[in-house]
Design a protein around this motif. Structure first.
Motif, mmCIF file in Angstrom:
data_model
loop_
_atom_site.group_PDB
_atom_site.id
_atom_site.type_symbol
_atom_site.label_atom_id
_atom_site.label_comp_id
_atom_site.label_asym_id
_atom_site.label_seq_id
_atom_site.Cartn_x
_atom_site.Cartn_y
_atom_site.Cartn_z
ATOM 1 N N ALA A 380 -6.430 -5.332 11.201
ATOM 2 C CA ALA A 380 -7.567 -4.575 10.378
ATOM 3 C C ALA A 380 -7.188 -3.252 9.965
ATOM 4 C CB ALA A 380 -8.615 -4.456 11.484
ATOM 5 N N VAL A 381 -6.549 -2.362 10.793
ATOM 6 C CA VAL A 381 -5.894 -1.115 10.620
ATOM 7 C C VAL A 381 -4.981 -1.021 9.396
ATOM 8 C CG1 VAL A 381 -4.781 1.011 11.294
ATOM 9 C CG2 VAL A 381 -6.185 -0.348 13.152
ATOM 10 N N SER A 382 -3.838 -1.853 9.576
ATOM 11 C CA SER A 382 -2.970 -1.574 8.497
ATOM 12 C C SER A 382 -3.508 -2.345 7.201
ATOM 13 C CB SER A 382 -1.780 -2.800 8.714
ATOM 14 O OG SER A 382 -2.140 -4.020 8.953
ATOM 15 N N ALA A 383 -4.397 -3.343 7.176
ATOM 16 C CA ALA A 383 -5.131 -3.846 5.869
ATOM 17 C C ALA A 383 -5.888 -2.757 5.066
ATOM 18 C CB ALA A 383 -5.797 -4.948 6.281
ATOM 19 N N THR A 384 -6.728 -1.952 6.289
ATOM 20 C CA THR A 384 -7.578 -0.816 5.771
ATOM 21 C C THR A 384 -6.980 0.480 5.007
ATOM 22 O OG1 THR A 384 -9.319 -1.309 7.393
ATOM 23 C CG2 THR A 384 -9.339 0.732 6.388
ATOM 24 N N GLU A 459 1.179 9.072 -1.232
ATOM 25 C CA GLU A 459 0.114 9.719 -0.468
ATOM 26 C C GLU A 459 -0.262 8.813 0.656
ATOM 27 O OE1 GLU A 459 -3.383 8.870 -3.334
ATOM 28 O OE2 GLU A 459 -1.952 9.861 -4.811
ATOM 29 N N PHE A 460 0.627 8.091 1.068
ATOM 30 C CA PHE A 460 0.219 7.490 2.655
ATOM 31 C C PHE A 460 0.109 8.417 3.778
ATOM 32 C CE2 PHE A 460 1.429 5.442 6.492
ATOM 33 C CZ PHE A 460 0.390 4.550 6.710
ATOM 34 N N SER A 461 0.935 9.460 3.457
ATOM 35 C CA SER A 461 1.092 10.492 4.919
ATOM 36 C C SER A 461 -0.514 11.117 4.947
ATOM 37 C CB SER A 461 1.831 11.729 4.337
ATOM 38 O OG SER A 461 3.245 11.202 4.314
ATOM 39 N N SER A 462 -0.928 11.519 3.960
ATOM 40 C CA SER A 462 -2.366 12.194 4.067
ATOM 41 C C SER A 462 -3.580 11.216 4.505
ATOM 42 C CB SER A 462 -2.798 13.032 2.852
ATOM 43 O OG SER A 462 -2.612 11.935 1.684
ATOM 44 N N LEU A 463 -3.419 9.919 4.059
ATOM 45 C CA LEU A 463 -4.289 9.123 4.505
ATOM 46 C C LEU A 463 -4.039 8.702 5.904
ATOM 47 C CD1 LEU A 463 -6.386 6.942 3.808
ATOM 48 C CD2 LEU A 463 -4.809 5.308 2.988
ATOM 49 N N ASP A 464 -2.885 8.555 6.305
ATOM 50 C CA ASP A 464 -2.447 8.128 7.738
ATOM 51 C C ASP A 464 -3.087 9.351 8.655
ATOM 52 O OD1 ASP A 464 -1.413 6.560 9.396
ATOM 53 O OD2 ASP A 464 0.393 7.744 9.642
ATOM 54 N N ALA A 465 -3.109 10.487 8.108
ATOM 55 C CA ALA A 465 -3.617 11.596 9.136
ATOM 56 C C ALA A 465 -4.863 11.466 9.249
ATOM 57 C CB ALA A 465 -3.241 12.944 8.437
ATOM 58 N N SER A 466 -5.765 10.721 8.497
ATOM 59 C CA SER A 466 -7.404 10.620 8.713
ATOM 60 C C SER A 466 -7.626 9.455 9.584
ATOM 61 C CB SER A 466 -7.820 10.119 7.277
ATOM 62 O OG SER A 466 -7.634 8.875 6.717
ATOM 63 N N ILE A 467 -6.642 8.807 10.133
ATOM 64 C CA ILE A 467 -7.257 7.689 11.080
ATOM 65 C C ILE A 467 -6.569 7.809 12.586
ATOM 66 C CG2 ILE A 467 -4.979 6.155 10.615
ATOM 67 C CD1 ILE A 467 -7.008 3.768 10.778
ATOM 68 N N ASN A 468 -7.240 7.628 13.432
ATOM 69 C CA ASN A 468 -7.000 7.655 14.861
ATOM 70 C C ASN A 468 -7.127 6.473 15.543
ATOM 71 O OD1 ASN A 468 -6.698 8.675 17.582
ATOM 72 N ND2 ASN A 468 -7.326 10.564 17.073
ATOM 73 N N ILE A 469 -6.151 5.715 15.860
ATOM 74 C CA ILE A 469 -6.265 4.467 16.707
ATOM 75 C C ILE A 469 -5.794 4.717 18.049
ATOM 76 C CG2 ILE A 469 -5.640 2.268 16.821
ATOM 77 C CD1 ILE A 469 -7.273 2.786 14.606
#
Length: 490
Positions: A380-384, A459-469
């Motif tokens: 679910a995380v990687s797909a999102t 842009e993955f870097s900035s998107l990745d910074a917005s998620i906390n698992i």
């Protein structure tokens, strides 16, 4: 980040002044029409990387890597890894990777015209000179043919279907017996003029390989037949790939699985980091890995089941860390892999083979693949994360899960995810006739895939910074757990 567009793109759209999506498909066909084997796919990919200024490394030499540098290496001439290091890279920063494979499922690998069904007429050979060297030969004309027995001579096909014996009924025809005998006689005459010891050695070579084929190879190489030590021969359809359909909306080609994803991955890297100045403000490493042997399980030195990718990350992170604690492990946990392999489009003649809610279609972008048995590595995380990148650019995506009553194929995704321990999503473009001599996909989807992969690199870097698992503190939610209907779950 780029603002979200009002309308979702279609297959005919043009992206920000870049070549039209059908042109992207034509560029892919130029790649595929050269890449008849994994060796030639890597050769062409290497040529494009060198033209863009990437530096070729040797795995046997020390790597002197620098932030802002762009590099690649090959293994066995059939697997390639390319990477660009952000100028702002810090120890422990992640690798943003696109992974695909260079081999395709074809009719037979040939050795002395006795074959083993596995892979794609092209040759990687080893030549004896002052030292052993390897090179490639590509014949642009048909050299051999595997003719099918006329259907009226095998009426059992009507009841049992076509199921040839792979050992006895799929032998390719290279030359008529008279021609082969003539070539053999010429070689025998030449041996009579040489010392006895040498003649005996060359006779062994002749026993292992067809004399007519050795003569043909030597004429292409400009060497004697005796100089050819060994070779790998691949048989494939020599018809060039092409665009087709009423408005060139289709691609008709062999080896779409998986050269289409290999091309799109490589093109995205070149589009984003073809200019070294693009790395000035980047803090991560962008990589493309094109593996051999996926179609036979990936368990080889140059396959995804081997150590290629871990070797790469270990060496790069180690060189750039200066001995920083846990640099490799931290890099792996900060990394993200997009496993890119073609997907099954809804077949209009076999609609019952798809689940009603999972029917990938042409022109609708990359397919995100799901499987609870981990045949695909998506969660679910990687797909999102991957889906959100597309939404920000108005790029369509699709989702796919195989019917519960049918078997599911697999990809390099689960293999790499389990070996590296990094987050992974499995995706691919929808195609028909997978593993056929002539496969088919949407020309518009090629451009959509390149743009999606380009967004991933940018842009993955900035998107990745917005998620906390797995962070130390949970993300801020609207309301509390008690407000949800799932408050009984511990």
């Amino acid at each position: 980040m780029t603002s979200k567009r009002q309308k979702t793109k279609t297959a005919e759209a043009v992206s920000n002044g870049s070549p039209s999506f059908p042109q992207a498909a034509q560029n892919m066909l130029d790649f595929i029409n050269h890449a008849w084997t994994p060796f030639h796919a890597v050769e062409e990919a290497s040529r494009r990387l060198v033209a863009a200024g990437f530096q070729k490394l040797s795995e046997r030499a020390e790597w002197n890597l620098q932030p802002g540098g762009r590099y690649f290496f090959t293994r066995n001439m059939s697997t390639l890894v390319a990477f660009a290091i952000g100028a702002q890279y810090q120890p422990g920063n992640g690798f943003h990777m696109l992974g695909a494979h260079t081999d395709s499922f074809d009719d037979g690998s040939v050795d002395s015209l006795r074959h083993q069904p596995e892979g794609p007429c092209l040759i990687l050979h080893v030549v004896r000179s002052l030292m052993l060297i390897s090179a490639q030969v590509k014949f642009d004309k048909p050299l051999m043919h595997i003719p099918m027995l006329a259907i009226h001579l095998q009426p059992e096909i009507r009841e049992k279907g076509f199921n040839p014996n792979k050992q006895t009924q799929l032998g390719p025809i290279l030359a008529v017996a008279a021609k082969a005998s003539l070539d053999k006689q010429k070689k025998s005459d030449a041996e009579d003029l040489k010392p006895e010891s040498k003649a005996g050695e060359e006779k062994k070579e002749e026993e292992r390989h067809h004399a007519a084929l050795l003569n043909l190879l030597s004429s292409q190489l400009g060497c004697t037949p005796e100089a050819i030590v060994d070779f790998e021969l691949h048989i494939c359809d020599v018809q060039p790939s092409t665009l087709g359909g009423m408005e060139d909306e289709f691609v008709f080609s062999g080896r779409l699985d998986n050269l289409a994803m290999s091309f799109c991955s490589l093109q995205a890297l070149l589009d984003v980091h073809g200019d070294p100045a693009s790395l000035a403000d980047d803090a991560n490493i962008k990589a493309v890995a094109l593996f051999d042997h996926e179609e036979v399980g990936s368990a080889s030195a140059q396959g995804a089941g081997g150590p290629v990718m871990r070797d790469t990350i270990t060496r790069v992170a180690g060189v750039l860390s200066g001995g920083s604690e846990g640099a490799v492990v931290r890099a792996l946990q900060s990394s993200f892999l997009v496993s890119a392999d073609m997907a099954h489009a809804l077949h209009p003649n076999y609609a019952d083979k798809h689940d009603g809610q999972h029917q990938p279609r042409f022109g609708q972008g990359l397919v995100i693949k799901h499987n609870s048995n981990q045949r695909y590595a998506t969660n679910a995380v990687s797909a999102t994360l991957f889906r959100e990148l597309a939404k920000q650019h108005g790029i369509p995506t699709q989702d796919f899960a195989v019917r519960s009553d049918m078997g599911c194929g697999s990809t390099i995704g689960p293999i790499l995810a389990s070996g590296l321990g990094c987050r992974t999503v499995d995706v691919g473009l929808a195609q028909l006739a997978m593993h056929s001599i002539r496969e088919m996909c949407s020309s518009g989807d090629i451009g959509l895939a390149i743009e999606h992969f380009t967004a991933f690199f940018k842009e993955f870097s900035s998107l990745d910074a917005s998620i906390n698992i797995d962070g130390l503190s949970p993300p801020v939610l609207q309301g509390t757990l008690e407000d949800t209907p799932c408050n009984h779950v511990q």
